[in-house]
Scaffold this motif. Structure first.
Motif: not given
Length: 307
Positions: A203-207
C-alpha cells in the motif's frame, strides 16, 4: 512457607509454547523434544488443577486461565532470565546482540558503525540472523531493527529511527522520455507506468500518491519484490517505477543511477524502529547504542530534507 510456584522448566515451556502457538516451535526454541514441552505443560496443569491450553492439530490456544497466568508471569520470567544471564559475566553489560532488516543494515547502518566503535570501543556489537516475525523468544537478540508502524509493537520499547521519508524513483531514460513528451505533469500521471512494490508494504504506492495530492488514488500494481535491494535493481533495469525509503536510495540518486520524477517531502507512518523487550530498557550497551543510533538518524533525516 509453602512454595506454590512450579518449576522453571515448566514455566519456560508454557510461556514459549503460548507465545509461539505451537509445541513444536517451542521445542525447537528451547532445544528439547516436543514431548518434553507437552509433558511440562501437563505437569503445570496438574499442579493448578485446571487446563491452561486447548490442544488441536493446527495451533495451540490458551484457556481463560492460561491467558491470565501468562499475563502474570511472562514479564517477571523474562526479567529473571535477563538477570540470570547477566550473572554469567559482567561482560554482558558491554555486549549487545542485534538483528536488523538486511537492506537497512547493509545500506545504511553498517557503513556508519565505525563511528559507533570509535566512540564506544568497549562495547562489542554482534549481529544475529534477522527474523521478520521476531518475538524475542528463545535464543534472542537484545534488540532488533524492524519495519512497521509504532502501533505494531505495543508491548515493546519501540523507537522510530528512520525510513518514513519516501520518494518515487525510476530509470533516468524513462524520466527523460516522459518529461520530454510532457507526459508527467502531476504525481497522478505515474499511475500509467508499471508500479513496482515491496511485497510486505503493497500500500506504499497508494499512501504516497494520497500524500502527494491524489486523494482518490487506486494504483494498479505491476510486480512485487520481497527485498528492497532487488526492487532497486529492478528500477535500475527500467522495469518500472518504485516508491522507496529515501535513506536507502540516496546513494543511487546521487550517483545518477535513478532519478526522482516528483521529489516531494512525503512521509508515511511506516518506518524502521529499534525494538526491544521492556525488561531490556536498562541494558547499558543497548542504552548507549540507542542514544547513538537516534542521534545519527536525526542528523541523517535533516540531511535528507536539505537534499
Amino acid at each position: 512457607m509453602r512454595i506454590r510456584s512450579p518449576s522453571m522448566s515448566e514455566l519456560h515451556a508454557f510461556v514459549t509454547a503460548a507465545r509461539l502457538g505451537s509445541f513444536t516451535r517451542a521445542a525447537d526454541t528451547l532445544c528439547v523434544t516436543q514431548g518434553a514441552i507437552s509433558r511440562a505443560i501437563a505437569r503445570l496443569e496438574a499442579h493448578f488443577g485446571q487446563p491452561l491450553v486447548y490442544r488441536n492439530a493446527h495451533r495451540l490456544t490458551l484457556t481463560e486461565a492460561g491467558r491470565s497466568y501468562l499475563e502474570g508471569i511472562a514479564e517477571p520470567l523474562a526479567a529473571l532470565e535477563t538477570a540470570s544471564a547477566a550473572m554469567f559475566g559482567e561482560d554482558r553489560r558491554h555486549h549487545l546482540t542485534l538483528s536488523a532488516v538486511p537492506t537497512l543494515a547493509s545500506v545504511w547502518l553498517v557503513p556508519r558503525l565505525p563511528d559507533f566503535h570509535r566512540k564506544h570501543p568497549d562495547i562489542r556489537l554482534d549481529f544475529v540472523p534477522y527474523r521478520r516475525d521476531e518475538d524475542f523468544s528463545g535464543a534472542k537478540p537484545d534488540a532488533a531493527l524492524l519495519t512497521g508502524e509504532a502501533s505494531t509493537w505495543p508491548n515493546w520499547q519501540a523507537d522510530y529511527v528512520i525510513g518514513r521519508e519516501m520518494v518515487p524513483i525510476c530509470h533516468p531514460a524513462r524520466a527523460h522520455a516522459r518529461q520530454s513528451a510532457n507526459l508527467w505533469k502531476t504525481p497522478a500521471d505515474l499511475m500509467g507506468e508499471p508500479l513496482l512494490f515491496h511485497t510486505t508494504a503493497p500500500r506504499n504506492w497508494q499512501h504516497w500518491l494520497q500524500a502527494a495530492g491524489v486523494p482518490d488514488a487506486a494504483p494498479m500494481l505491476a510486480r512485487g519484490f520481497d527485498q528492497v535491494s532487488i526492487l532497486l535493481e529492478a528500477v535500475k533495469a527500467d522495469m518500472g517505477i518504485a516508491v522507496l525509503q529515501r535513506c536507502l536510495v540516496r546513494d543511487a540518486l546521487q550517483a545518477g543511477q535513478v532519478v526522482a520524477p516528483f521529489d516531494l517531502p512525503v512521509t508515511l507512518n511506516r518506518g524502521y524502529f529499534l525494538c526491544a523487550p521492556r525488561e531490556k530498557r536498562d541494558h547499558p550497551a543497548l542504552r548507549i547504542f540507542r542514544e547513538w543510533l537516534l542521534e545519527l538518524a536525526k542528523s541523517d533525516i535533516a540531511a535528507l530534507v536539505r537534499t
